[in-house]
Design an enzyme around this catalytic site. Structure first.
Site, PDB file in Angstrom:
ATOM      1  N   PHE A 147      -2.590  -6.933-120.746  1.00  0.00           N
ATOM      2  CA  PHE A 147      -3.449  -7.857-121.490  1.00  0.00           C
ATOM      3  C   PHE A 147      -3.325  -7.534-122.974  1.00  0.00           C
ATOM      4  O   PHE A 147      -3.600  -6.408-123.401  1.00  0.00           O
ATOM      5  CB  PHE A 147      -4.913  -7.743-121.061  1.00  0.00           C
ATOM      6  CG  PHE A 147      -5.772  -8.802-121.722  1.00  0.00           C
ATOM      7  CD1 PHE A 147      -5.838 -10.082-121.197  1.00  0.00           C
ATOM      8  CD2 PHE A 147      -6.480  -8.528-122.879  1.00  0.00           C
ATOM      9  CE1 PHE A 147      -6.595 -11.078-121.822  1.00  0.00           C
ATOM     10  CE2 PHE A 147      -7.242  -9.512-123.510  1.00  0.00           C
ATOM     11  CZ  PHE A 147      -7.299 -10.796-122.972  1.00  0.00           C
ATOM     12  N   ASP A 231       0.285  -1.106-127.950  1.00  0.00           N
ATOM     13  CA  ASP A 231      -0.978  -1.830-128.132  1.00  0.00           C
ATOM     14  C   ASP A 231      -2.119  -0.878-127.805  1.00  0.00           C
ATOM     15  O   ASP A 231      -2.454  -0.634-126.644  1.00  0.00           O
ATOM     16  CB  ASP A 231      -1.015  -3.065-127.235  1.00  0.00           C
ATOM     17  CG  ASP A 231      -2.290  -3.884-127.471  1.00  0.00           C
ATOM     18  OD1 ASP A 231      -3.188  -3.397-128.176  1.00  0.00           O
ATOM     19  OD2 ASP A 231      -2.386  -4.997-126.925  1.00  0.00           O
ATOM     20  N   LYS A 260     -10.913  -3.533-131.614  1.00  0.00           N
ATOM     21  CA  LYS A 260     -12.101  -3.049-130.900  1.00  0.00           C
ATOM     22  C   LYS A 260     -12.902  -2.001-131.669  1.00  0.00           C
ATOM     23  O   LYS A 260     -13.782  -2.332-132.432  1.00  0.00           O
ATOM     24  CB  LYS A 260     -11.678  -2.538-129.522  1.00  0.00           C
ATOM     25  CG  LYS A 260     -11.250  -3.694-128.595  1.00  0.00           C
ATOM     26  CD  LYS A 260     -11.268  -3.279-127.154  1.00  0.00           C
ATOM     27  CE  LYS A 260     -10.671  -4.312-126.220  1.00  0.00           C
ATOM     28  NZ  LYS A 260     -11.596  -5.358-125.829  1.00  0.00           N
TER      29      LYS A 260
HETATM   30  N1  PLP Z   1      -4.907  -5.809-126.618  1.00  0.00           N
HETATM   31  C1  PLP Z   1      -5.571  -5.113-125.710  1.00  0.00           C
HETATM   32  C2  PLP Z   1      -4.946  -3.894-125.122  1.00  0.00           C
HETATM   33  C3  PLP Z   1      -6.851  -5.500-125.293  1.00  0.00           C
HETATM   34  O1  PLP Z   1      -7.519  -4.790-124.360  1.00  0.00           O
HETATM   35  C4  PLP Z   1      -7.421  -6.650-125.870  1.00  0.00           C
HETATM   36  C5  PLP Z   1      -8.772  -7.106-125.459  1.00  0.00           C
HETATM   37  O2  PLP Z   1      -9.316  -6.715-124.476  1.00  0.00           O
HETATM   38  C6  PLP Z   1      -6.681  -7.366-126.829  1.00  0.00           C
HETATM   39  C7  PLP Z   1      -5.436  -6.919-127.185  1.00  0.00           C
HETATM   40  C8  PLP Z   1      -7.252  -8.597-127.467  1.00  0.00           C
HETATM   41  O3  PLP Z   1      -8.274  -8.277-128.318  1.00  0.00           O
HETATM   42  P1  PLP Z   1      -9.310  -9.402-128.824  1.00  0.00           P
HETATM   43  O4  PLP Z   1     -10.139  -9.802-127.650  1.00  0.00           O
HETATM   44  O5  PLP Z   1     -10.075  -8.730-129.921  1.00  0.00           O
HETATM   45  O6  PLP Z   1      -8.494 -10.537-129.334  1.00  0.00           O
END
Ligand code: PLP
Length: 424
Positions: A147, A231, A260
């Site tokens: 994700f 990520d 986050k």
């Molecule tokens: N990357 C990872 C690993 C995530 O867990 C998330 C959200 O849960 C995102 C990207 C996307 O972040 P956002 O919801 O702030 O767009």
């Protein structure tokens, strides 16, 4: 109006607004699962419309590393609000520069140049575009179950078909390897612009790869010329018991994405941090190719600078290790007593997932936890896994309280539902 009448009126107004103006089916699901209205929050605790307190073990899906409204972060934002809230964008901003410098100091190896956005998915968009511009290649390799967000680029490298299918066609030239599988990755990486990997898959169900995985990704990228995008939107900033999960593996990616917890849960902010050579290859000739009006605004930067100070000075990564070990051990002890309901408990630091044998159990466990004053949440890409992801400031006593509630909630689910057949 009595207090309880006022509370009821606030609940009704909020539910009806969600039902009529926000997201009707989601409003009904939230109502059915007993979701209250959040009113205020402090530390690890959220207070609802009835004045009831909850230990937040959903942790805003990983946002609240410092808990809610950490006083040092709130003070920094208040002071900045009195000086300048948003950037005029025509002049240098000292906070943005300071935050980029601080991230270069804290992130591993020679990661140095930061781009600031407002969310995780925007950070990922920035990283993907950087990789294409730097390598002049098109292909991305993602991992199954990953994700990375829900904008088009981030969704294109994310691995849940239900989220992807309605928006096809997504980015062309994206392929997926099973998470943790270096042999499969080796067969796909050759002409890729980048491989994008979460050090631990969060929304995929808290999947922890074999210990050599990230080093293997690094080697495959080095051999093929693909960039390694780590990520760390969810795993970074102390969550996994180190400042960054890449540190646990001793690996330096070419680009790291963060969001986050970056502002300690007070302002929205996202970022990527890149190696200078990568950034130069992409943008040295045209520094305006990728920009954001609000990204890196002074309020968010002030919050992030204060949050990073707290994270480092209070060594919250160490607390994540210690409390995470207690949470993992306690949840495993409960799981061992309910082998027909819980398949596995796994995690790193304070990113813990409970894999149920059938998602039906979760539909009881989460509301039963809520009744007992503890929040928990599904992982977005894997409905059989419940996440326990409290703020990194959580205490041993709060872990013990949450575990008692979890034990009771699982008992209720098992008693109510009996043994559910695992879907194949
Ligand atoms: N990357 C990872 C690993 C995530 O867990 C998330 C959200 O849960 C995102 C990207 C996307 O972040 P956002 O919801 O702030 O767009």
């Amino acid at each position: 109006m009595t207090d309880s009448a006022a509370a009821r009126a606030l609940y009704d107004e909020t539910y009806e607004n969600y039902r009529d103006y926000v997201n009707p089916p989601l409003a009904r699901v939230m109502k059915l699962s007993g979701s209250p209205v959040e009113v205020s929050a402090e530390g690890v605790t959220i207070v609802d419309h009835n004045g009831k307190s909850y230990l937040d073990f959903a942790g805003g899906y990983g946002v609240f590393t410092l808990g809610y409204r950490h006083p040092r972060v709130v003070a920094a934002v208040r002071a900045q609000l009195d000086a300048m809230a948003l950037s005029g964008r025509t002049m240098f901003n000292p906070l943005l520069g300071r935050l980029a410098k601080r991230l270069a100091e804290l992130t591993p190896g020679d990661l140095k140049i930061s781009f600031f956005a407002n969310s995780g998915t925007e950070a990922v968009e920035g990283a993907l575009k950087l990789a294409r511009a730097a390598t002049k290649r098109a292909k991305f390799v993602g991992t199954q179950g990953a994700f990375h967000g829900k904008t088009f680029g981030a969704l294109s490298v994310s691995g849940r078909e239900a989220f992807r299918a309605p928006f096809a066609p997504l980015l062309a030239d994206v392929v997926f390897a099973p998470f943790g599988d270096l042999t499969a990755l080796a067969a796909l990486v050759d002409d890729a612009a980048a491989v994008i990997v979460e050090p631990v898959q969060g929304e995929g169900g808290v999947n922890v790869p074999p210990p050599e995985y990230l080093r293997g990704v690094r080697e495959l990228c080095d051999r093929s010329g693909a960039l390694f995008i780590a990520d760390e939107v969810q795993t970074g900033l102390g969550r996994c018991g180190a400042l960054f999960a890449c540190d646990l593996a001793g690996v330096v990616p070419d680009v790291m994405t963060l969001a986050k917890g970056l502002s300690g849960g007070v302002m929205p902010i996202g970022a990527y941090v890149a190696r200078p050579g990568v950034w130069n290859a992409a943008y040295a000739k045209d520094p305006l190719l990728h920009t954001s009006t609000f990204g890196g605004n002074p309020l968010a930067c002030a919050a992030a600078l204060a949050a990073l100070d707290v994270l480092v000075e209070d060594d919250l990564a160490a607390n994540a290790r210690a409390r995470g070990a207690e949470l993992l051990a306690g949840a495993r002890e409960i799981a061992a007593r309910y082998p027909d309901a819980i398949a596995e408990v796994r995690g790193v630091g304070l990113l813990v997932g409970v894999e149920l044998r059938n998602e039906g159990y979760g539909g009881t466990i989460i509301p039963e936890l809520l009744k007992r004053g503890v929040t928990a949440a599904w992982t977005l890409n894997q409905q059989r896994v419940i996440r326990l992801e409290p703020p990194l400031i959580v205490t041993a006593a709060q872990i013990a309280t949450a575990l008692r509630a979890f034990d009771e909630a699982v008992a209720v689910a098992v008693e109510r539902l009996g043994v559910l057949v695992c879907p194949t």
